[in-house]
Design a protein around this motif. Structure first.
Motif, mmCIF file in Angstrom:
data_model
loop_
_atom_site.group_PDB
_atom_site.id
_atom_site.type_symbol
_atom_site.label_atom_id
_atom_site.label_comp_id
_atom_site.label_asym_id
_atom_site.label_seq_id
_atom_site.Cartn_x
_atom_site.Cartn_y
_atom_site.Cartn_z
ATOM 1 N N ASP A 162 44.293 31.415 16.703
ATOM 2 C CA ASP A 162 43.934 29.925 17.611
ATOM 3 C C ASP A 162 45.032 29.091 17.104
ATOM 4 O OD1 ASP A 162 42.148 28.513 18.965
ATOM 5 O OD2 ASP A 162 41.767 27.680 17.378
ATOM 6 N N ASN A 163 45.132 28.821 15.757
ATOM 7 C CA ASN A 163 46.286 27.851 15.105
ATOM 8 C C ASN A 163 47.990 27.883 15.505
ATOM 9 O OD1 ASN A 163 43.995 26.487 13.732
ATOM 10 N ND2 ASN A 163 45.199 28.000 11.787
ATOM 11 N N MET A 164 48.293 29.205 16.132
ATOM 12 C CA MET A 164 49.324 29.538 16.634
ATOM 13 C C MET A 164 49.290 28.247 18.415
ATOM 14 S SD MET A 164 52.744 30.093 16.839
ATOM 15 C CE MET A 164 53.496 31.085 15.444
ATOM 16 N N MET A 165 48.629 29.093 19.362
ATOM 17 C CA MET A 165 48.325 29.313 20.455
ATOM 18 C C MET A 165 47.857 27.017 20.075
ATOM 19 S SD MET A 165 46.184 31.480 22.895
ATOM 20 C CE MET A 165 44.711 31.806 21.591
ATOM 21 N N TYR A 166 47.690 27.264 19.621
ATOM 22 C CA TYR A 166 46.861 25.403 19.230
ATOM 23 C C TYR A 166 48.577 24.600 19.561
ATOM 24 C CZ TYR A 166 42.403 24.568 19.837
ATOM 25 O OH TYR A 166 40.992 24.180 20.260
ATOM 26 N N THR A 167 49.773 25.475 18.323
ATOM 27 C CA THR A 167 51.043 24.580 18.188
ATOM 28 C C THR A 167 52.077 24.981 19.133
ATOM 29 O OG1 THR A 167 50.715 25.513 15.388
ATOM 30 C CG2 THR A 167 53.097 25.293 16.291
ATOM 31 N N TYR A 168 51.276 26.157 20.182
ATOM 32 C CA TYR A 168 52.467 25.772 21.443
ATOM 33 C C TYR A 168 52.388 24.609 22.290
ATOM 34 C CZ TYR A 168 55.455 30.428 20.920
ATOM 35 O OH TYR A 168 56.333 30.815 19.876
ATOM 36 N N GLY A 169 50.696 23.856 22.199
ATOM 37 C CA GLY A 169 49.684 23.329 22.989
ATOM 38 C C GLY A 169 51.045 22.095 22.177
ATOM 39 N N ALA A 170 50.695 21.732 21.073
ATOM 40 C CA ALA A 170 51.381 20.638 20.637
ATOM 41 C C ALA A 170 52.852 20.551 20.527
ATOM 42 C CB ALA A 170 50.627 20.118 19.292
ATOM 43 N N ALA A 171 53.629 21.010 20.945
ATOM 44 C CA ALA A 171 54.674 21.081 20.609
ATOM 45 C C ALA A 171 55.100 20.859 22.285
ATOM 46 C CB ALA A 171 54.904 22.637 20.157
ATOM 47 N N TYR A 172 54.675 21.203 23.389
ATOM 48 C CA TYR A 172 55.122 21.144 24.410
ATOM 49 C C TYR A 172 53.935 19.689 25.428
ATOM 50 C CZ TYR A 172 57.117 26.044 24.314
ATOM 51 O OH TYR A 172 58.010 26.786 23.795
ATOM 52 N N LEU A 173 53.146 19.518 24.418
ATOM 53 C CA LEU A 173 52.453 18.766 25.734
ATOM 54 C C LEU A 173 52.055 17.729 24.469
ATOM 55 C CD1 LEU A 173 49.088 20.640 26.412
ATOM 56 C CD2 LEU A 173 51.042 20.488 27.851
ATOM 57 N N PRO A 174 52.347 16.266 25.971
ATOM 58 C CA PRO A 174 51.963 15.017 25.052
ATOM 59 C C PRO A 174 50.866 14.502 24.612
ATOM 60 C CG PRO A 174 52.812 14.674 27.254
ATOM 61 C CD PRO A 174 51.859 16.204 26.513
ATOM 62 N N ALA A 175 50.291 13.901 22.846
ATOM 63 C CA ALA A 175 48.981 14.166 22.192
ATOM 64 C C ALA A 175 47.912 13.940 22.994
ATOM 65 C CB ALA A 175 49.297 13.177 21.046
ATOM 66 N N SER A 176 48.449 13.200 24.382
ATOM 67 C CA SER A 176 46.756 12.502 24.451
ATOM 68 C C SER A 176 46.793 13.809 25.617
ATOM 69 C CB SER A 176 47.406 11.503 25.401
ATOM 70 O OG SER A 176 48.485 11.492 26.042
ATOM 71 N N THR A 177 47.428 13.885 26.233
ATOM 72 C CA THR A 177 46.742 15.605 26.799
ATOM 73 C C THR A 177 46.931 16.494 26.913
ATOM 74 O OG1 THR A 177 48.611 14.839 29.040
ATOM 75 C CG2 THR A 177 48.585 16.828 28.887
ATOM 76 N N PHE A 178 46.898 16.395 25.082
ATOM 77 C CA PHE A 178 46.340 17.864 24.451
ATOM 78 C C PHE A 178 45.346 18.155 23.356
ATOM 79 C CE2 PHE A 178 46.140 18.793 19.865
ATOM 80 C CZ PHE A 178 45.981 20.777 19.621
ATOM 81 N N SER A 179 45.066 16.358 23.268
ATOM 82 C CA SER A 179 43.622 15.769 23.013
ATOM 83 C C SER A 179 42.010 16.108 24.216
ATOM 84 C CB SER A 179 43.500 14.665 21.941
ATOM 85 O OG SER A 179 44.129 12.979 23.753
ATOM 86 N N LEU A 180 42.845 15.416 25.164
ATOM 87 C CA LEU A 180 42.219 15.716 26.031
ATOM 88 C C LEU A 180 41.147 17.317 26.756
ATOM 89 C CD1 LEU A 180 43.444 12.499 28.470
ATOM 90 C CD2 LEU A 180 41.353 12.801 27.108
ATOM 91 N N ILE A 181 42.533 17.941 27.036
ATOM 92 C CA ILE A 181 42.709 19.808 27.140
ATOM 93 C C ILE A 181 41.725 20.049 25.354
ATOM 94 C CG2 ILE A 181 43.567 21.330 27.856
ATOM 95 C CD1 ILE A 181 45.978 20.639 28.849
ATOM 96 N N CYS A 182 41.533 19.904 24.765
ATOM 97 C CA CYS A 182 40.959 19.969 23.939
ATOM 98 C C CYS A 182 39.495 19.972 24.212
ATOM 99 C CB CYS A 182 41.199 19.368 22.258
ATOM 100 S SG CYS A 182 42.662 19.946 21.632
ATOM 101 N N ALA A 183 39.090 19.009 24.775
ATOM 102 C CA ALA A 183 37.245 18.673 24.916
ATOM 103 C C ALA A 183 36.724 19.861 25.619
ATOM 104 C CB ALA A 183 37.711 17.559 26.282
ATOM 105 N N THR A 184 37.829 20.896 26.409
ATOM 106 C CA THR A 184 37.281 22.337 27.431
ATOM 107 C C THR A 184 36.615 23.213 25.911
ATOM 108 O OG1 THR A 184 39.330 22.953 26.874
ATOM 109 C CG2 THR A 184 38.646 21.883 28.883
ATOM 110 N N GLN A 185 36.995 22.816 24.493
ATOM 111 C CA GLN A 185 36.140 23.148 23.680
ATOM 112 C C GLN A 185 34.701 23.497 24.121
ATOM 113 O OE1 GLN A 185 38.636 22.489 20.699
ATOM 114 N NE2 GLN A 185 37.040 21.375 19.684
#
Length: 395
Positions: free
Chosen positions: A142-165
């Motif tokens: 899970d952390n590895m996938m989050y890392t790829y998300g943080a590396a490829y996405l702006p922080a604002s986009t990353f945090s908003l997509i995390c809302a789907t959890q």
């Protein structure tokens, strides 16, 4: 009213509180119905104690602070030239040794949620090891996938997509934790899904054609990580209730420490197997803020993640995995704002709409928690006050 007529609530809805040593608080299992009713009264009396509210508030602060700081620091690492994804994954669990001193402290404090006070169940060591291994490996992935998300996405986009959890957690909690779904929770799920969908559709406007594939990959990994994280929380709650059959402060520390140990070992293996270990010296040398800042950013990031995860697991055992995820969503308004000032992320109209939908969805869930706590529906309160004012005027 007789004790047998008291309403009995599910065990998972009651938090951890200090065990009373008084003789009148000891539960005797003679008549099963009488014991169950007595247990319900004991829990109801403890649920709204000052200790419980302070515990929940403290865990909420840890989640919001830890998640906001960790997300910003993780994005800062990549924004300033950091390239090692295995290192960025490792720091999310590597700081677990800072929790070890608290284990000795917690062993002197007795906590209970009502079940542990009358339960002497001991989980076989083989089962305990299996639980920690499975959850630890899941956390590493899970952390590895989050890392790829943080590396490829702006922080604002990353945090908003995390809302789907939170949406995923509703589904898993329904099947694994017997969570009751109602219109308010379903409304929250729908709104959070819509907010992430908006972000996916505006990806082409935010990124150039050369990085569009990375942006799409980041969204896929981020969504997958959100689903897996929701499953992990539900499995943790299931483990506390059905396998370990206790929800104590020391049990939470054990869960966090041992799963982090397994996840960290998996990341270390990945770090060496991928060859990134040999490139860390070069990675730190090319970091735009310098080697010292390189170490400091990763160190603070590791500590921030531990603060966040301890608060997250703490909310799982004090309330529920679903509530824990809802509090994680509360950090969303803060992260995009901090990203604008610290990382100079762009705030587009689509992100603003997505942020509003996320807040709306979170408030819908919080309102449901308010109703479950015994609060009166807002529409009823408004009507009642309106009638009262009308009656006063007419008289």
């Amino acid at each position: 009213m007789a004790a047998s007529e008291q309403k009995v609530e599910p065990p998972s809805r009651f938090p951890l509180l200090p065990v009373q040593s008084h003789k009148e608080d000891e539960l005797e299992y003679g008549d099963p119905h009488q014991a169950q009713a007595t247990l319900s009264i004991h829990r109801s009396r403890l649920r709204y104690s000052r200790f419980w509210w302070l515990s929940v508030a403290f865990n909420i602060l840890m989640v919001i602070f830890g998640q906001s700081a960790a997300t910003i620091l993780g994005k800062l690492y990549f924004a300033k030239g950091g390239k090692s994804k295995w290192l960025a994954t490792l720091v999310q669990t590597a700081a677990f040794p800072v929790l070890i001193p608290f284990v000795f402290f917690s062993s002197k404090i007795k906590f209970s949620n009502g079940i542990a006070a009358v339960n002497t169940h001991r989980t076989p060591i083989s089962t305990t090891i299996a639980v920690y291994l499975i959850l630890g490996i899941m956390i590493a992935g899970d952390n590895m996938m989050y890392t790829y998300g943080a590396a490829y996405l702006p922080a604002s986009t990353f945090s908003l997509i995390c809302a789907t959890q939170l949406a995923f957690n509703c589904v898993f909690s329904f099947f694994l934790n017997s969570q009751h779904l109602n219109p308010f929770i379903l409304n929250s799920v729908l709104l959070l899904i819509l907010s992430s969908t908006l972000l996916a559709f505006q990806s082409g406007n935010e990124q150039s054609a050369d990085t569009y594939s990375q942006y799409s990959t980041g969204i896929i990994f981020n969504l997958s990580a959100s689903a897996l994280f929701a499953l992990i929380l539900s499995l943790m709650q299931f483990s506390f209730q059905k396998i370990f059959k206790k929800e104590t402060f020391s049990a939470v520390l054990d869960m966090q420490i041992y799963t982090s140990l397994v996840a960290s070992m998996a990341c270390v293996i990945g770090l060496f197997a991928s060859g990134e270990w040999g490139a860390l010296a070069e990675d730190s040398g090319e970091f735009k803020l310098g080697r010292t800042s390189y170490i400091l950013v990763n160190l603070l990031n590791a500590i921030s993640w531990q603060i966040c995860f301890v608060g997250t697991v703490g909310l799982v055992f004090t309330v529920s995995s679903l509530f824990s995820n809802a509090i994680s969503t509360l950090a969303l308004p803060l992260i995009p704002v901090l990203s604008v000032f610290i990382l100079h992320d762009k705030i587009t109209a689509t992100k603003i709409v997505a942020l509003i939908l996320s807040l709306w969805g979170c408030l819908s869930f919080v309102y449901q928690q308010y109703l479950e706590a015994g609060g009166a529906p807002l529409s009823w309160s408004f009507s009642a006050s309106k009638r009262k004012r009308s009656g006063t005027t007419d008289s």
